[in-house]
Design a protein around this motif. Structure first.
Motif, PDB file in Angstrom:
ATOM      1  N   ALA A 134       0.813  -1.210   0.000  1.00 19.55           N
ATOM      2  CA  ALA A 134       0.000   0.000   0.000  1.00 19.55           C
ATOM      3  C   ALA A 134       0.856   1.274   0.000  1.00 19.55           C
ATOM      4  O   ALA A 134       0.520   2.262  -0.650  1.00 19.55           O
ATOM      5  CB  ALA A 134      -0.925   0.002   1.217  1.00 19.55           C
ATOM      6  N   LEU A 135       1.952   1.258   0.735  1.00 20.81           N
ATOM      7  CA  LEU A 135       2.788   2.458   0.839  1.00 20.81           C
ATOM      8  C   LEU A 135       3.721   2.558  -0.376  1.00 20.81           C
ATOM      9  O   LEU A 135       3.810   1.625  -1.163  1.00 20.81           O
ATOM     10  CB  LEU A 135       3.591   2.423   2.137  1.00 20.81           C
ATOM     11  CG  LEU A 135       2.723   2.547   3.393  1.00 20.81           C
ATOM     12  CD1 LEU A 135       3.540   2.271   4.647  1.00 20.81           C
ATOM     13  CD2 LEU A 135       2.085   3.936   3.470  1.00 20.81           C
ATOM     14  N   HIS A 136       4.432   3.676  -0.465  1.00 20.70           N
ATOM     15  CA  HIS A 136       5.290   3.845  -1.637  1.00 20.70           C
ATOM     16  C   HIS A 136       6.633   3.143  -1.492  1.00 20.70           C
ATOM     17  O   HIS A 136       7.428   3.130  -2.416  1.00 20.70           O
ATOM     18  CB  HIS A 136       5.474   5.336  -1.970  1.00 20.70           C
ATOM     19  CG  HIS A 136       6.035   6.150  -0.841  1.00 20.70           C
ATOM     20  ND1 HIS A 136       5.232   6.859   0.018  1.00 20.70           N
ATOM     21  CD2 HIS A 136       7.295   6.346  -0.414  1.00 20.70           C
ATOM     22  CE1 HIS A 136       5.998   7.464   0.914  1.00 20.70           C
ATOM     23  NE2 HIS A 136       7.245   7.162   0.673  1.00 20.70           N
ATOM     24  N   LYS A 137       6.901   2.600  -0.319  1.00 23.18           N
ATOM     25  CA  LYS A 137       8.155   1.855  -0.125  1.00 23.18           C
ATOM     26  C   LYS A 137       7.864   0.532   0.562  1.00 23.18           C
ATOM     27  O   LYS A 137       7.038   0.486   1.471  1.00 23.18           O
ATOM     28  CB  LYS A 137       9.096   2.640   0.789  1.00 23.18           C
ATOM     29  CG  LYS A 137       9.997   3.585   0.087  1.00 23.18           C
ATOM     30  CD  LYS A 137      11.300   3.759   0.865  1.00 23.18           C
ATOM     31  CE  LYS A 137      12.156   4.817   0.214  1.00 23.18           C
ATOM     32  NZ  LYS A 137      11.927   6.134   0.801  1.00 23.18           N
ATOM     33  N   SER A 159       2.502   1.246  -3.716  1.00 21.10           N
ATOM     34  CA  SER A 159       1.353   2.150  -3.897  1.00 21.10           C
ATOM     35  C   SER A 159       0.146   1.410  -4.458  1.00 21.10           C
ATOM     36  O   SER A 159      -0.549   1.918  -5.338  1.00 21.10           O
ATOM     37  CB  SER A 159       1.723   3.321  -4.831  1.00 21.10           C
ATOM     38  OG  SER A 159       2.715   4.113  -4.223  1.00 21.10           O
ATOM     39  N   ARG A 195       3.137  13.329   0.904  1.00 16.86           N
ATOM     40  CA  ARG A 195       2.014  12.616   0.293  1.00 16.86           C
ATOM     41  C   ARG A 195       0.809  13.546   0.368  1.00 16.86           C
ATOM     42  O   ARG A 195       0.387  13.900   1.466  1.00 16.86           O
ATOM     43  CB  ARG A 195       1.745  11.320   1.060  1.00 16.86           C
ATOM     44  CG  ARG A 195       2.861  10.275   0.940  1.00 16.86           C
ATOM     45  CD  ARG A 195       2.656   9.116   1.895  1.00 16.86           C
ATOM     46  NE  ARG A 195       1.441   8.376   1.617  1.00 16.86           N
ATOM     47  CZ  ARG A 195       1.383   7.235   0.925  1.00 16.86           C
ATOM     48  NH1 ARG A 195       2.478   6.686   0.461  1.00 16.86           N
ATOM     49  NH2 ARG A 195       0.223   6.637   0.716  1.00 16.86           N
ATOM     50  N   VAL A 233      -1.339   6.761  -5.379  1.00 19.25           N
ATOM     51  CA  VAL A 233      -2.032   5.569  -4.882  1.00 19.25           C
ATOM     52  C   VAL A 233      -3.531   5.841  -4.756  1.00 19.25           C
ATOM     53  O   VAL A 233      -3.947   6.929  -4.370  1.00 19.25           O
ATOM     54  CB  VAL A 233      -1.418   5.095  -3.533  1.00 19.25           C
ATOM     55  CG1 VAL A 233      -1.454   6.188  -2.489  1.00 19.25           C
ATOM     56  CG2 VAL A 233      -2.124   3.851  -3.016  1.00 19.25           C
TER      57      VAL A 233
END
Ligand SMILES: Cc1cc2nc3c(=O)[nH]c(=O)nc-3n(C[C@H](O)[C@H](O)[C@H](O)COP(=O)(O)OP(=O)(O)OC[C@H]3O[C@@H](n4cnc5c(N)ncnc54)[C@H](O)[C@@H]3O)c2cc1C
Ligand SMILES: Cc1cc2nc3c(=O)[nH]c(=O)nc-3n(C[C@H](O)[C@H](O)[C@H](O)COP(=O)(O)OP(=O)(O)OC[C@H]3O[C@@H](n4cnc5c(N)ncnc54)[C@H](O)[C@@H]3O)c2cc1C
Ligand code: SF4
Ligand code: SF4
Ligand code: FES
Lengths: 474, 293
Positions: free
Chosen positions: A179-182, A218, B44, B86
């Motif tokens: 879910a997160l970018h990392k 993501s 973000r 996202v």
């Protein structure tokens, strides 16, 4: 093989102490606190191991690392081989060597523990895996020929990373959805840089990518694709390792004032978003002068030590039980004390008080007494009537645990959960109530440890492999 | 990395950007939002879905320059990339056939009510859309809204076009007109949503608002987006962003939005002093509202 010291001599070697940054230096920076053993220290420490026949240390480790086996290789100065030996059962040694609660797992049962200090298994584990990485000795394992089967791992914490690594080695095509970018889960967003440098987690992920694991960051499963849609997209099995990422709050008045964070938010801002380096990084964080962190676990210690590094004059741990009941690792409590954290035990807040701008300026607390043991076996804290007092604070971090995120269970019909919302699985195979869907880590156990999550991943990977080879037609 | 197209200025401080996210666009629904990061050191930032081009896999967002990140967004060239995007996050807006519905969009809120208007219309509602801004040049999407709404009402604070006054004036006229209104949805500045909700409470018409607290992850993990709804704490990113306007504690929302005022100023000042890339004239002369004298 190097010369072996006589056993008598070996028994005289003291447990090596790991060099550390000085407390009054490190509490102003985010660099790692323990610096790692030197090579000579590592060899000395390895020589302390008496290589017990029954090796009680092995069952002390949740994933049964062959401890005497890897320690022997350290004595022989073949550090890369030692690292590979650990990796046979533990995919994240550089991480576990740093963050495992060794003092209550592998080290507490070490034979030497009774008379001397136990062998510093964690230090050695860290040493060899750092050696392997820093000297570019990490070799890609042999990858089995492609099986044509596809697996989706949801979440990239220690559980998901372990599943991915084990299955890709067996020739399956693995995609991690994060879910997160990392990637890294709590290892990147929760545990601070000064305990677990992020480049180490990145190196583990890069290694998996090199082995062929595909990372789709993501991507929130349940919002983007549901578990059922993943099957429609051609995945043959799914592993759910989404962690326990829903912060608990106290539920007392004033909790939504500015300056009251969940530990997840505070740590995510500082770690993942690097707010400690604002404005070089864009994400801001509130700098408290008098900071209260509520709770007594590892998360609370991480938050309170972070607040010192960000510039707090006074950093308090406010915990409703006594020090003996604190779930945090002993090492972390001591680190926090050395750095100047003030501990307010047997204290609980009952209300937060704000100023005209809705910013927290104080909290009203009660003192507690310890009563009879409760369900957890720890003595239950009971408030002392009339003991109310005011504590001035301008930042509060609530670190009283996490619950499980309901997103996946809500969007996956037929996936059973228990009354806490944790996914229920078969303990041997980590299979959920849905065919082809496995789960492990904090989403199953509630907040636990890195090595338990990784261990669950190992188990699940074995069962998934069996399922893919025996039940999925290709 | 996501590709960006048509990043163009459409108002004094308003830009429109299209982001190539085909898989997300295929699934996203009106009322949901995304969180994007421009670059590796970036914040973000949540942005509402203002349009979904399913054929080309393009998401439209409309954003107002209010600080560092939105200013930085204006510099992404056509065909350039942002680090990540996202979504779809949050729950889609509730859509039903209520007979007659009213949509109220104020300022930047004019954008996210557009896909909701389309969804309401598709569900068979007679639709009144009220859009408002401080003045004529701050309005946008009039044509889009005209094409969907049965009746489009325009207002400006300074009277430069349409009704001279607030969106709530028109809404009150509609409520008083005797026409039975089944649902009202308002998106815009917090103060506007608060005024609308206070107005409709006495008329007992269900009124939904879309809340925009500060967010980080958007998945329910941090609790930074908490809002108070009828004395219950909710996480706007997973329980919302739409909530029953009659229950929202708007004052709490307003104060929480100001939590980082000082840091935001530092970031913006530093950015403007050292842009390093070509900024639009409008952004170069950026002023916070209370600095404009
Ligand atoms: C601050 C802190 C300090 C800790 N310190 C220690 C320590 O010192 N030693 C120790 O052993 N343990 C420690 N722990 C506990 C340990 O980190 C966890 O038990 C472990 O990380 C759990 O691993 P996991 O793989 O189950 O999940 P996590 O690490 O929680 O990872 C889950 C991942 O799944 C992702 N995800 C969630 N939902 C979705 C979705 N729908 N779609 C896609 N992705 C999703 C999340 O973004 C996250 O990245 C600590 C925990 C915290 C919070
Ligand atoms: C669900 C959701 C949907 C959103 N949709 C849009 C959209 O479609 N278009 C758009 O332009 N903006 C939208 N926003 C607001 C947008 O996220 C913020 O404007 C942006 O994060 C500001 O970043 P910045 O660095 O440019 O400004 P900052 O320097 O961070 O902030 C400058 C000023 O803007 C205010 N601000 C900051 N964040 C927000 C916020 N989340 N909401 C309202 N005010 C804020 C601050 O209080 C501050 O005074 C949305 C927010 C949410 C939560
Ligand atoms: S993984 Fe953890 S418990 Fe197991 S041997 Fe290593 S440090 Fe000890
Ligand atoms: S118990 Fe201690 S001394 Fe014995 S093998 Fe294990 S580490 Fe070595
Ligand atoms: S943004 Fe983190 S929980 Fe909503």
């Amino acid at each position: 093989m190097t010369e072996q010291m006589p056993k008598k001599e070996r028994m005289k070697i003291p447990r090596q102490t790991m060099p550390e940054q000085e407390p009054d230096v490190r509490n102003h920076n985010f660099k790692e606190v323990p610096l790692g053993l030197t090579e000579e220290q590592a060899v000395l420490e390895a020589n302390r191991c008496i290589e017990c026949k029954k090796a009680p240390c092995i069952p002390g480790c949740p994933v049964e690392v062959d401890i005497p086996g890897f320690i022997r290789l350290v004595m022989d100065r073949d550090y890369a081989a030692a690292a590979r030996k650990i990796k046979e059962t533990n995919s994240l040694p550089a991480v576990c060597g740093r963050v495992c609660p060794q003092e209550e797992q592998c080290e507490i049962v070490c034979t030497l523990h009774k008379k001397f200090k136990p062998v510093a298994i964690g230090y050695l584990e860290r040493f060899v895996s750092d050696w392997e990485r820093e000297n570019n000795l990490v070799v890609l394992p042999e990858i089995a020929p492609p099986t044509g089967r596809k697996v989706a791992c949801v979440g990239s914490g220690p559980a998901g990373l372990t599943v991915a690594g084990d299955l890709v080695k067996l020739g399956h095509a693995v995609t991690i959805f994060e879910a997160l970018h990392k990637p890294g889960g709590v290892l990147v967003y929760g545990i601070p840089e000064f305990r677990l440098p992020k480049h180490i987690v990145q190196a583990e992920c890069d290694f998996l990518a090199e082995m062929g694991v595909e990372f789709q960051n993501s991507t929130v499963v349940g919002k983007m694709d549901t578990i059922d849609e993943l099957f429609e997209m051609g995945y043959d099995a799914v592993f759910i390792g989404t962690g326990a990422g829903l912060p608990n709050f106290m539920g007392i008045p004033g909790e939504n004032l500015i300056g009251i964070y969940s530990a997840n938010e505070y740590l995510t801002r500082s770690n993942l978003m690097r707010a400690y380096d604002f404005p070089n990084n864009d994400t801001p964080i509130i700098i408290g002068k008098n900071v209260a962190v509520l709770g007594g676990g590892n998360t609370a210690m991480d938050a309170v030590r972070t607040s010192l590094r960000l510039g707090a004059d006074n950093a308090y741990i406010v915990y409703r039980r006594s020090e003996a009941e604190m779930p945090a690792r002993a090492e972390e409590i001591h680190h926090a004390m050395d750095e100047g954290v003030q501990f307010h035990m047997l204290t609980t807040p009952i209300e937060f008080i704000g100023d005209d701008d809705n910013k927290v300026k104080a909290m009203e607390c009660l003192r507690m007494d310890l009563g009879e043991p409760d369900a957890s076996g720890r003595r239950r804290p009971v408030p002392i009537e009339g003991s109310n007092f005011i504590m001035e604070v301008d930042l509060v971090v609530v670190a009283i645990g996490n619950s499980s995120n309901p997103l996946i269970p809500q969007t996956t019909p037929g996936l059973d959960t228990n009354k806490w919302g944790n996914i229920t699985v078969n303990d041997d195979t980590m299979l959920t109530s849905r065919k082809g869907v496995y789960a492990g880590g904090d989403i199953v156990t509630g907040g636990a440890t890195v090595i338990l999550a990784a261990g669950a991943g190992k188990k699940a990977a074995r069962a998934i492999h069996k399922y893919l080879m025996e039940e999925v037609e290709k | 990395m996501q590709k960006v197209f048509d990043n163009t200025q459409i108002g004094p401080m308003v830009w429109k950007m299209r982001v190539e996210v085909p898989r997300m666009v295929a699934r996203a629904k009106a009322g949901q939002f995304v969180i994007l990061r421009v670059n590796e050191n970036g914040e973000r930032v949540p942005m509402s879905i203002a349009g979904l081009d399913k054929e080309n896999g393009l998401l439209t967002i409309i954003y107002q320059v209010v600080g560092k990140t939105s200013a930085l967004m204006t510099t992404v060239p056509d065909g350039g990339e942002i680090s990540d995007c996202v979504g779809p996050l949050g729950l889609p807006s509730h859509v039903d056939n209520w007979g007659t519905a009213v949509l109220v969009g104020g300022g930047i809120g004019i954008a996210p009510i557009y896909p909701i208007a389309q969804a309401y219309k598709e569900a068979g509602n007679k639709l009144h859309t009220i859009i408002g801004a401080r003045s004529k040049d701050l309005l946008f999407y009039e044509d889009e809204h005209k094409a969907v709404a049965d009746e489009l009402h325009i207002c400006t604070d300074d009277g430069s076009v349409g009704h001279h006054g607030f969106v709530s004036d028109i809404l009150k006229q509609l409520l008083d007109s005797g026409e039975k209104i089944g649902m009202i949805m308002a998106i815009g500045p917090v103060i506007m949503m608060k005024v609308v909700a206070n107005l409709t409470r006495s008329y007992e018409v269900p009124t939904w608002v879309s809340l925009n607290p500060l967010m980080i992850d958007g998945t329910g993990m941090c609790g930074g987006c908490r809002v108070s709804i009828g004395d219950e704490t909710k996480f706007a990113c997973v329980d919302g962003p739409d909530f029953d306007g009659h229950k929202v504690d708007f004052d709490l929302l307003t104060s929480r939005l100001g939590a980082y005022k000082e840091q935001e100023r530092v970031a913006m000042k530093r950015f403007l002093e050292n842009p390093g890339c070509k900024l639009a004239k409008a952004v170069e002369t950026f002023k916070y509202p209370n600095e404009v004298k």
